[in-house]
Design a protein around this motif. Sequence first.
Motif, mmCIF file in Angstrom:
data_model
loop_
_atom_site.group_PDB
_atom_site.id
_atom_site.type_symbol
_atom_site.label_atom_id
_atom_site.label_comp_id
_atom_site.label_asym_id
_atom_site.label_seq_id
_atom_site.Cartn_x
_atom_site.Cartn_y
_atom_site.Cartn_z
ATOM 1 N N TRP A 229 0.826 -1.199 0.000
ATOM 2 C CA TRP A 229 0.000 0.000 0.000
ATOM 3 C C TRP A 229 0.861 1.249 0.000
ATOM 4 C CZ3 TRP A 229 -1.679 -3.780 3.837
ATOM 5 C CH2 TRP A 229 -2.819 -4.491 3.431
ATOM 6 N N ASP B 2 -2.945 5.273 2.402
ATOM 7 C CA ASP B 2 -4.019 4.409 1.900
ATOM 8 C C ASP B 2 -4.933 3.947 3.040
ATOM 9 O OD1 ASP B 2 -3.284 4.592 -0.706
ATOM 10 O OD2 ASP B 2 -2.525 2.543 -0.892
ATOM 11 N N LEU C 15 -7.213 1.245 4.900
ATOM 12 C CA LEU C 15 -7.222 -0.205 5.051
ATOM 13 C C LEU C 15 -8.651 -0.637 5.379
ATOM 14 C CD1 LEU C 15 -3.969 -0.486 7.179
ATOM 15 C CD2 LEU C 15 -4.226 -0.950 4.730
#
Length: 221
Positions: free
Chosen positions: A21, A25, A27
């Motif tokens: 990632w 980003d 999750l």
Amino acid sequence: MAKASVHSLEGIRRTILDGFWSPGDRLQPTALALQFETSTTVIRESLTRLAGEDLVVIRPNRGFFVPDLDLRELADITELRCSTEALAARLAVERGDVAWESKVIAAHHKLSRTPRRLPEEPGTLNPAWSEAHREFHHALLVPCDCQPMLKLSADLSNFTELYRRWAAPSKAAGKRNVEKEHQEILDAAMARDAVLLGELLGNHYRSTVQVVIDAGLSTLR
């Protein structure tokens, strides 16, 4: 549940450290539950534990995220790591025996024989090298026999690993002679020169910060 928790925790940790990632980003627990074939409850528990290692950021009412780039924080954490490991190195040199020397030499041999980059992806760090790198640095400090210090060192190392991964494709990363740095660190440890070992470890970690800055990933805030 215990096995599922361990599986998801280790899997998510490794995926983050492998640079799957990008910085910042989000999750998604639902997607991760499908990926690791477990429940969202287990995933949330794993993400919360990883937040304690600074590998995940929890934002109230928003969810879980990969840490953002913050070079000032990286610089501060690096100085903390330098201070922590200078003390750990001194204790390791004082307390380490011949068996310790053998383990450090073996860890360095493995590291030196493992390609730092993936042959098929020259801009990507080799996960096997990253693992050998962690093993070498951990082996150096184990004889300090202070678990809180070793845990702090490992957590700080994980945080730094993220930046190393993100900077790996840059030209700045390719100019550094990491192999020479590791050889000098090994030589200082075998010479039982605690002061030099601490200095070399500090220079080693600060060089990583400089590579990240030179890579132009972000600017100091």
